[in-house]
Scaffold this active site. Sequence first.
Site, short mmCIF file in Angstrom:
data_model
loop_
_atom_site.label_atom_id
_atom_site.label_comp_id
_atom_site.label_asym_id
_atom_site.label_seq_id
_atom_site.Cartn_x
_atom_site.Cartn_y
_atom_site.Cartn_z
N ASP A 535 2.13 -22.99 23.29
CA ASP A 535 2.93 -23.42 24.44
C ASP A 535 3.40 -24.85 24.21
OD1 ASP A 535 0.85 -25.34 25.60
OD2 ASP A 535 -0.29 -23.47 25.61
N GLU A 615 2.31 -12.23 -9.56
CA GLU A 615 2.22 -12.82 -8.20
C GLU A 615 2.11 -14.34 -8.26
OE1 GLU A 615 0.20 -9.27 -5.54
OE2 GLU A 615 -1.08 -10.39 -6.92
#
Length: 731
Positions: A535, A615
């Site tokens: 928030d 990777e």
Amino acid sequence: MSIEYIKEKKVFILNTKKSSYQIKVDETGALRHLYYGRPVGSSDMDYRYKKTDRGFSGNPYEQAADRGCSFDTMPLEYSGFGVGDYRVSPLKVRLKNGSRSVDPRYVSHKMYKGKYILEGLPYVRENDSKAESLEVRLKDETAGLSFILSYGVFEEFNVITRTVKIVNDSDENVELEKASSMCIDMPFGNYDLIHFSGRHCMERRPERDILSQETITLSSKRGMSSHHSNPFVILCDRNANEDNGDCYGFMLMYSGNHKEEIEKDQTGSVRVIMGINDEGFSWKLEKGETFQTPETILTYSYEGFNELSHTFHKTIRKNVCDKKYIDMVRPVLINSWEAAYFDFDEEKIYGLAESAKELGVEMFVLDDGWFGKRNNDSCGLGDWFVNEDKLKGGLKKLVDRINTLGLKFGIWIEPEMISEDSDLYRAHPDWALTDPDRKPMVARDQLVIDMSRQDVRDYLFESISGLLNKANIEYIKWDFNRSVSNFYSKLLPPDRQGEVAHRFVLGTYELLDRLEKAFPKVMIEGCAGGGGRFDAGMLFYCPQIWCSDNTDPIARLSIQKGTSYGYPVSSMGSHVSVSPNHQTNRSTPFNTRGLVAMSGTFGYELDPGKLSEEEKKAIGKQIRDFHKYYELIQKGDYYRISEESFSNHYFAWEFVSEDKSEALMNIAAVNVEVNSAFPFIKFRGLKEDSFYRVEELGLKLTGGALMYGGLSLDILRGDYPALQLYIKEDK
Ligand code: DGJ
């Protein structure tokens, strides 16, 4: 002038570049909301409101002769209670004589340059932008209560902030039972409500409701803003979409129990109320005392949700987060959680750091499990000193070694919690939030520490400072892993227990503020079991927040998309994890994981030593790409691309630089079809007549062609493929 006052009409006009907001002191002295929308100049918008005598909507005593004058049908800017407005109220009070009525009327106002600030609560800062403020003082003379409505106007940003301060000017104590931050009455219209609900590991999923004559209540009473209901709503025209239409965003800057009430009334007008959740809340306001409500951020867009999001993104990045983070390039980090969980020692951690460094990672974050006797999640919270059985030689030795590798070091803490099995709890059982004579609710085997207490905050400040002083720690991951319950503080008298939930949040804000002042170079990333406290309140103290505990890139597509309506990518903690994913067991390509994580703060959550050579190479490229596109991704305009033709199959989002000279389109396929239709992906936000080179496809096209013609998407095959298309203006 962003704020004008037309004296003879008693009208206030709050102007931003793309909106007008009008309020007026009416014949009763009530403050009416007249208008919020596209600029209308200085016309008094009161002409739109016809006075109609509606049955069962009574009249204020002095206006008894004017049956069209009713608080029940007027658009009000901060309504009272019990005096004739039957819609949902932003206020509830209990006066000494038992009366519940409250009736705020205009007394005075002042206007000034600059943006007001709040003490002890987060707010939109002025920073480098220009803002003006308006304060309107309302008063209920009978109750002796004043209500100071503050407005901050950010003209350039199209943002208005609002907050209310309640002052007890009477000679008696008053009980506040509801004190909302904002009330606004939007006139008749066909509105939809969009809210961002969800659950742990699936936060902020946009839901769109058609409003009928009803009240929709969204809230949290979990002591945190919650995974379940974000304190942010959009009210929009029924036809509004990402690129067109009227929409209004209302965001509460608060991290605790909150409530949003959206009521469509008998006249088709819609009231929006936002603020601290009144369920379980009460506040004893003694004579002369004030109560400050949290701030709300409002914006309006007539160009759909993308434009609305751009405003929130800029406001949060530049004016909510601390100024120092506006241009700071955030380090690419590796976090130990999914690589090691609680099972590590110094060598394992050092090994992780060493292999990460080789791949180009810039910061190592030691997650949960390094302190007290914490070998699992049932103990140790509160004992914020290193577990030397695991990390022999202590924290400083480990941090120094990791720094020597050329990596910064960050650490995980969960200050607002306490384990029953901890030295801290054994010494201070009264520091946990528990009700008298009742066993508390436990969650993850932990209790919540009483942040309303100064002694608790002092302990936490001292112990966290001790860590930060002892070793070169440059980042904190501040976690919060349960909903709060048993809001009872041993230090407060019985008639003040309704204050605990709010005092808890104020306590957390105070501790964050104190630490930030003492250690301005340490960046804090918020977290609450992922995105349970995502928030604007937390973003005032922490420029980034771990977006979700769900690190599956396909799940993250919708979580990050939902989050993006209100919050910028620079605030979204997002990492590449292993495949199959630990939460969903789904397998996805490394490239897709990188592309999704890159639309966030970016980092890794895996053991690089266990990766294939291919990777590892991919990590190097991802980090190079992240740096290459950093400015574009973190500061560019973010567009959600939602073409009807492909929304069941693809997620697409685009970043466009401020000068529109470059853009990065991201496409991830969630449902690859054979012999599919021929969807086109259309860019947004480019210059129509300029040419852009699409390197990846060997094309040179005008902005117009890319935006209105689009590119064919017949190029994605396999399991969850993803693609990044970079375009640059080529004159
Ligand atoms: C929840 C967080 O979201 C995870 O990333 C991790 O830090 C754990 N807590 C540790 O307990």
